[in-house]
Design a protein around this motif. Structure first.
Motif, PDB file in Angstrom:
ATOM      1  N   ALA A 164     127.289  -9.063  89.803  1.00 20.86           N
ATOM      2  CA  ALA A 164     128.043 -10.376  89.888  1.00 20.86           C
ATOM      3  C   ALA A 164     129.148 -10.360  90.755  1.00 20.86           C
ATOM      4  O   ALA A 164     129.480 -11.138  91.520  1.00 20.86           O
ATOM      5  CB  ALA A 164     128.155 -10.757  88.505  1.00 20.86           C
ATOM      6  N   LEU A 165     129.967  -9.061  90.830  1.00 20.04           N
ATOM      7  CA  LEU A 165     131.192  -9.051  91.675  1.00 20.04           C
ATOM      8  C   LEU A 165     130.842  -9.043  93.010  1.00 20.04           C
ATOM      9  O   LEU A 165     131.628  -9.763  93.787  1.00 20.04           O
ATOM     10  CB  LEU A 165     131.886  -7.823  90.844  1.00 20.04           C
ATOM     11  N   ALA A 166     129.858  -8.200  93.165  1.00 21.10           N
ATOM     12  CA  ALA A 166     129.559  -8.015  94.792  1.00 21.10           C
ATOM     13  C   ALA A 166     128.743  -9.148  95.429  1.00 21.10           C
ATOM     14  O   ALA A 166     128.998  -9.386  96.659  1.00 21.10           O
ATOM     15  CB  ALA A 166     128.551  -7.058  94.805  1.00 21.10           C
ATOM     16  N   THR A 167     128.130  -9.980  94.499  1.00 20.53           N
ATOM     17  CA  THR A 167     127.372 -10.947  95.194  1.00 20.53           C
ATOM     18  C   THR A 167     128.039 -12.465  94.635  1.00 20.53           C
ATOM     19  O   THR A 167     127.678 -13.365  95.401  1.00 20.53           O
ATOM     20  CB  THR A 167     125.911 -11.145  94.675  1.00 20.53           C
ATOM     21  N   GLY A 168     129.111 -12.560  93.797  1.00 20.88           N
ATOM     22  CA  GLY A 168     129.654 -13.671  93.492  1.00 20.88           C
ATOM     23  C   GLY A 168     128.720 -14.689  92.654  1.00 20.88           C
ATOM     24  O   GLY A 168     129.140 -15.736  92.187  1.00 20.88           O
ATOM     25  N   THR A 169     127.791 -13.893  92.015  1.00 16.24           N
ATOM     26  CA  THR A 169     126.979 -14.754  91.229  1.00 16.24           C
ATOM     27  C   THR A 169     127.756 -14.857  89.869  1.00 16.24           C
ATOM     28  O   THR A 169     128.582 -14.149  89.485  1.00 16.24           O
ATOM     29  CB  THR A 169     125.478 -14.240  90.870  1.00 16.24           C
ATOM     30  N   HIS A 170     127.283 -15.674  88.884  1.00 21.43           N
ATOM     31  CA  HIS A 170     127.510 -16.015  87.580  1.00 21.43           C
ATOM     32  C   HIS A 170     126.954 -14.978  86.597  1.00 21.43           C
ATOM     33  O   HIS A 170     126.284 -14.209  86.808  1.00 21.43           O
ATOM     34  CB  HIS A 170     127.397 -17.131  87.072  1.00 21.43           C
ATOM     35  N   THR A 171     127.357 -14.913  85.370  1.00 20.43           N
ATOM     36  CA  THR A 171     127.042 -14.133  84.247  1.00 20.43           C
ATOM     37  C   THR A 171     125.854 -14.480  83.597  1.00 20.43           C
ATOM     38  O   THR A 171     125.372 -13.881  82.648  1.00 20.43           O
ATOM     39  CB  THR A 171     128.111 -14.098  83.345  1.00 20.43           C
ATOM     40  N   ASP A 172     125.192 -15.295  84.145  1.00 17.87           N
ATOM     41  CA  ASP A 172     123.865 -16.023  83.216  1.00 17.87           C
ATOM     42  C   ASP A 172     122.763 -14.822  83.388  1.00 17.87           C
ATOM     43  O   ASP A 172     122.101 -14.363  82.442  1.00 17.87           O
ATOM     44  CB  ASP A 172     123.362 -17.174  84.011  1.00 17.87           C
TER      45      ASP A 172
END
Length: 188
Positions: A164-172
């Motif tokens: 998530a940190l590397a891709t900017g995705t959410h925690t879902d």
């Protein structure tokens, strides 16, 4: 007048921000002094070497994380009776460990611990706190051998959080992955 303990904390906070923004290579005494709002002499007075700075920064983070996760484990020993409650807790934990630079810094320091045996002990303390929380929550919902499953769950959480940190995705993705794993463990 700033007390030495306060100055030391400002330096450590600055180191974590710098590492989160630019990695361990970005840590210089001049930058720390500027970021912390202290004199260059204060940095070298409180920390003789860069390794001392890195170790103390990780130890500070570990102390805070260990306290936070130990509190969560205690609060949730009987609260997590079903998977929905677990999902809610995981979501809260994941959101609380956001994507700001200070949350990226520990990953940098964990990697650095692979090169520095003195950092490994501090990293191990933090992972033990993560494992304890995972074990407590898993046991509360009836997962057999929760102590043996906890490390894998923590590894998955760390990996998904790194993703998530590397891709900017959410925690879902993190919550959904853990629910899938927990459902599988409960079927046994």
């Amino acid at each position: 007048m700033t007390r030495p303990a306060e100055t030391r904390q400002r330096i450590i906070a600055a180191v974590l921000r710098i590492i989160g923004d630019d990695g361990v290579a970005g840590v210089t005494n001049r930058r720390i002094a500027q970021e912390a709002g202290v004199s260059l002499g204060s940095v070298t007075y409180h920390f003789a070497t860069q390794q001392d700075l890195l170790r103390e920064s990780l130890r500070h983070f570990v102390t805070e994380e260990t306290r936070r996760f130990a509190d969560l484990a205690t609060q949730n020993e009987t609260v997590c009776a079903d998977l929905d409650q677990v999902a809610e807790l995981v979501g809260q934990v994941a959101e609380a460990t956001g994507t700001d630079s200070e949350r990226i810094a520990p990953y940098e320091l964990y990697l650095h611990a692979g090169r520095d045996p003195e950092l490994r002990a501090a990293a191990a303390e933090c992972f033990a706190a993560y494992d304890k929380l995972a074990e407590t929550v898993l046991a509360s919902i009836g997962v057999k051998d929760a102590d043996q499953v906890a490390g894998a769950v923590v590894g998955m959480v760390m990996g998904l959080k790194l993703r998530a940190l590397a891709t900017g995705t959410h925690t879902d993705d993190l919550v959904n992955g853990l629910l899938t794993l927990a459902k599988g463990a409960l079927k046994e």
